[in-house]
Design an enzyme around this catalytic site. Structure first.
Site, PDB file in Angstrom:
ATOM      1  N   SER A 220       4.582   2.522   7.918  1.00 16.80           N
ATOM      2  CA  SER A 220       4.220   1.435   7.016  1.00 16.80           C
ATOM      3  C   SER A 220       5.406   0.994   6.175  1.00 16.80           C
ATOM      4  O   SER A 220       6.230   1.808   5.753  1.00 16.80           O
ATOM      5  CB  SER A 220       3.094   1.879   6.075  1.00 16.80           C
ATOM      6  OG  SER A 220       1.878   1.949   6.755  1.00 16.80           O
ATOM      7  N   GLY A 221       5.481  -0.302   5.929  1.00 20.88           N
ATOM      8  CA  GLY A 221       6.539  -0.833   5.079  1.00 20.88           C
ATOM      9  C   GLY A 221       7.840  -1.083   5.801  1.00 20.88           C
ATOM     10  O   GLY A 221       8.738  -1.737   5.270  1.00 20.88           O
TER      11      GLY A 221
ATOM     12  N   HIS B 264       0.814  -1.219   0.000  1.00 24.73           N
ATOM     13  CA  HIS B 264       0.000   0.000   0.000  1.00 24.73           C
ATOM     14  C   HIS B 264       0.845   1.265   0.000  1.00 24.73           C
ATOM     15  O   HIS B 264       0.353   2.351  -0.293  1.00 24.73           O
ATOM     16  CB  HIS B 264      -0.970  -0.008   1.183  1.00 24.73           C
ATOM     17  CG  HIS B 264      -0.346   0.280   2.515  1.00 24.73           C
ATOM     18  ND1 HIS B 264       0.079  -0.708   3.375  1.00 24.73           N
ATOM     19  CD2 HIS B 264      -0.067   1.453   3.143  1.00 24.73           C
ATOM     20  CE1 HIS B 264       0.572  -0.162   4.468  1.00 24.73           C
ATOM     21  NE2 HIS B 264       0.506   1.150   4.348  1.00 24.73           N
TER      22      HIS B 264
ATOM     23  N   ASP C 241      -0.017  -7.702   1.706  1.00 24.03           N
ATOM     24  CA  ASP C 241       0.492  -6.327   1.709  1.00 24.03           C
ATOM     25  C   ASP C 241       2.025  -6.330   1.724  1.00 24.03           C
ATOM     26  O   ASP C 241       2.659  -6.034   2.733  1.00 24.03           O
ATOM     27  CB  ASP C 241      -0.063  -5.591   2.925  1.00 24.03           C
ATOM     28  CG  ASP C 241       0.167  -4.092   2.864  1.00 24.03           C
ATOM     29  OD1 ASP C 241       0.484  -3.585   1.768  1.00 24.03           O
ATOM     30  OD2 ASP C 241       0.037  -3.426   3.911  1.00 24.03           O
TER      31      ASP C 241
END
Length: 441
Positions: free
Chosen positions: A386-387, A230, A288
Site C-alpha cells: 500500500s502507498g 490509510h 486514498d
C-alpha cells in the site's frame, strides 16, 4: 499488495479518517476551540488540534472567548488578475505571489494564482512558477516569463521564476525526475534489479515492532513523499499514527538487512508531519492519498540512488493500455501472511480503462481511481505494498500515475488492483508542497 498495511490481513477493511497536523487547522482558516466553548455554529474541520479536549472549527467568530475574524471582500482588481483576497495573517496559505494594493483594507492582500479557475498545476510549479489568469499584460509576471502550456485551463498561464515575492521554489539545479538506474514478490513479480533501480521508491516504517516497512511511498520532491492515506492509521485501532512514530527509508533495497546499504546514502529519515486528503474517510474507499513531509530536505543532486519520480503533466491522459510497473516489499502470497520478501519486488500490470469495464468489484470505481491487472490474475500488488508507486515509462521518463490503494484479495482472476489516480490530485499536491523543490523533466 492493495489497500493493506502489514497488519491489514487482520483488518483488511479497517480504514480510518485521517486528521492532519494541528497547524493545518489554522492554515485552512479555522481555529482550535475547547469543547466546552463550541457552539452549534461550529463547522468542524478534519484537522487534529493535538488535544482531545479541542476541535478545529472554521466559523471562529461565533465561539465564546474568541475574537471576530474579519473577512476580506472580493476586489475587482484582484479578481481581474486571477487572484483571491485574504488576510495578511493567512499569507502562509498562498502558494504564489501576494500584492497588497489589489485588495481593499489594510489587513488584506491579493494572492495571485489561487483563483479557483487558475489553481496551480504540478507542471507549472515543477518549473518554479504559478498559474494565473491570462491577461494582455500579465504585469505581475513582468520579471519572469509566461508559458501558456503548463496550466490546465486555457484561460490561465504559467508565470515562471522571476515574479517578485513568489513563494514557489525553483527546480533544483541539475536535477531531473523519473530517471531509472539501469534497465528494466509482489505476487507474481520479480526482484528489482539492479539495486536502487527505482530511486524514488521509499519505505514507510512505523514504531510497531516490525522491522520492515509497513507501506511504500514515492519521493516526489526534496521534502515530500506521496503515499496512501490509510497507511497513516493503525489498522487495528483505526486511530491515526503520530508523525513522530514514522520514518521514511531512502535508497533501500533489502528491508530486513543492512548488508546492501550504501554508506551515507541509505538511511531512515524522521517525518515532520503528514497531510491527508481532507475528503478521505474511514468509511469509504476514495481519496486514498496523503503527503508525508520529511523532517530534513533531501539533496536530489548528490546521489543517483535518491531521485524523485515525475508527476503527470496534466489530467488529459488516462494511461489506458500502458504497462504500469508497481514495486514494494509486500507479501508474495496473499494466503501466507508471513511471506514478506527482504528485497524490493516489482511487477508489470496493464492499465485498464477508467471505468474498469469487464470487471465486477464490490465497490464503485470513481474517476479518481485507476484499475490495473490481468483478467486471469496471477500478478498484482498485495498486503504491505500500500502507498507504493505505479509508474509508466514514457520515452525513458517514469511518471507516477497511481498509488497502491485497495483490492479484493491479491492476483485473483477478474479482480484488478485499484490505485489512486495521481493526475486527479495535481492541484492539491501543488498547493500543499509549496515549500519544496521539484526536479525538472
Amino acid at each position: 499488495m492493495k489497500f493493506l498495511t502489514i497488519l491489514s490481513l487482520v483488518a483488511a477493511l479497517a480504514v480510518a479518517r485521517v486528521y492532519s497536523q494541528s497547524q493545518q487547522c489554522e492554515r485552512r482558516g479555522g481555529a482550535c476551540v475547547v469543547q466546552r466553548a463550541v457552539q452549534r455554529s461550529c463547522r468542524k474541520l478534519p484537522y487534529d488540534c493535538g488535544n482531545q479536549t479541542a476541535v478545529c472549527c472554521r466559523n471562529t467568530k461565533k465561539y465564546r472567548g474568541s475574537r471576530q475574524r474579519r473577512k476580506c471582500k472580493r476586489s475587482p482588481k484582484c479578481l481581474k488578475e486571477g487572484g483571491t483576497c485574504l488576510q495578511r495573517t493567512d499569507v502562509s496559505t498562498c502558494a504564489t505571489v501576494t500584492v497588497d494594493k489589489l485588495c481593499r483594507g489594510k489587513s488584506c492582500t491579493c494572492c495571485l494564482g489561487d483563483n479557483r479557475k487558475c489553481g496551480s498545476s504540478a507542471s507549472c510549479t515543477q518549473q518554479g512558477g504559478f498559474c494565473t489568469k491570462k491577461t494582455k499584460r500579465n504585469k505581475y509576471c513582468s520579471l519572469g516569463t509566461v508559458d501558456e502550456t503548463l496550466c490546465s485551463s486555457k484561460k490561465c498561464v504559467c508565470c515562471l521564476v522571476g515574479s517578485p515575492g513568489t513563494q514557489v521554489p525553483a527546480p533544483t539545479t541539475n536535477c531531473t525526475c523519473g530517471r531509472a538506474n539501469g534497465d528494466q514478490r509482489i505476487v507474481g513479480g520479480q526482484d528489482v534489479s539492479p539495486q536502487n533501480k527505482y530511486p524514488w521508491m521509499v519505505g514507510l516504517k512505523t514504531s510497531d515492532g516490525f522491522n520492515g516497512y509497513s507501506c511504500g511511498a514515492t519521493l516526489i520532491s526534496n521534502r515530500y513523499a506521496l503515499t496512501a492515506a490509510h497507511c497513516l492509521y493503525d489498522p487495528l485501532s483505526g486511530k491515526p499514527v503520530k508523525a513522530k512514530q514514522l520514518q521514511v527509508g531512502l535508497a533501500d533495497h533489502q528491508q530486513l538487512s543492512t548488508t546492501d546499504d550504501i554508506t551515507g546514502v541509505t538511511r531512515l529519515v524522521k517525518v515532520d508531519s503528514y497531510i491527508v486528503h481532507p475528503e478521505y474517510s474511514i468509511r469509504g474507499y476514495g481519496e486514498d492519498i496523503a503527503l508525508v513531509k520529511l523532517r530534513e530536505p533531501v539533496d536530489l543532486t548528490a546521489n543517483k540512488e535518491i531521485k524523485p519520480a515525475c508527476l503527470p503533466k496534466d489530467d488529459s491522459n488516462t494511461y489506458q493500455g500502458y504497462d504500469g510497473i508497481v514495486a514494494g516489499w509486500g507479501v508474495q502470497d496473499y494466503y501466507d501472511g508471513s511471506s514478506y520478501p527482504d528485497g524490493l519486488m516489482e511487477v508489470s500490470v496493464p492499465i485498464l480503462d477508467p471505468k474498469c469495464n469487464g470487471y465486477n468489484p464490490s465497490f464503485k470505481i470513481t474517476k479518481k481511481m485507476l484499475c490495473a491487472g490481468y483478467k486471469k490474475g496471477g500478478k498484482d500488488a498485495c498486503s504491505g505494498d500500500s502507498g507504493g508507486p505505479l509508474v509508466v515509462n514514457e520515452n525513458g521518463i517514469y511518471t507516477l500515475v497511481g498509488v497502491v490503494s485497495l483490492g479484493e484479495g491479491c492476483a485473483q482472476p477478474n479482480t484488478p488492483g485499484i490505485y489512486t489516480r495521481v493526475s486527479k490530485y495535481l492541484d492539491w499536491i501543488a498547493q500543499n508542497t509549496n515549500d519544496a523543490s521539484y526536479c525538472s523533466l
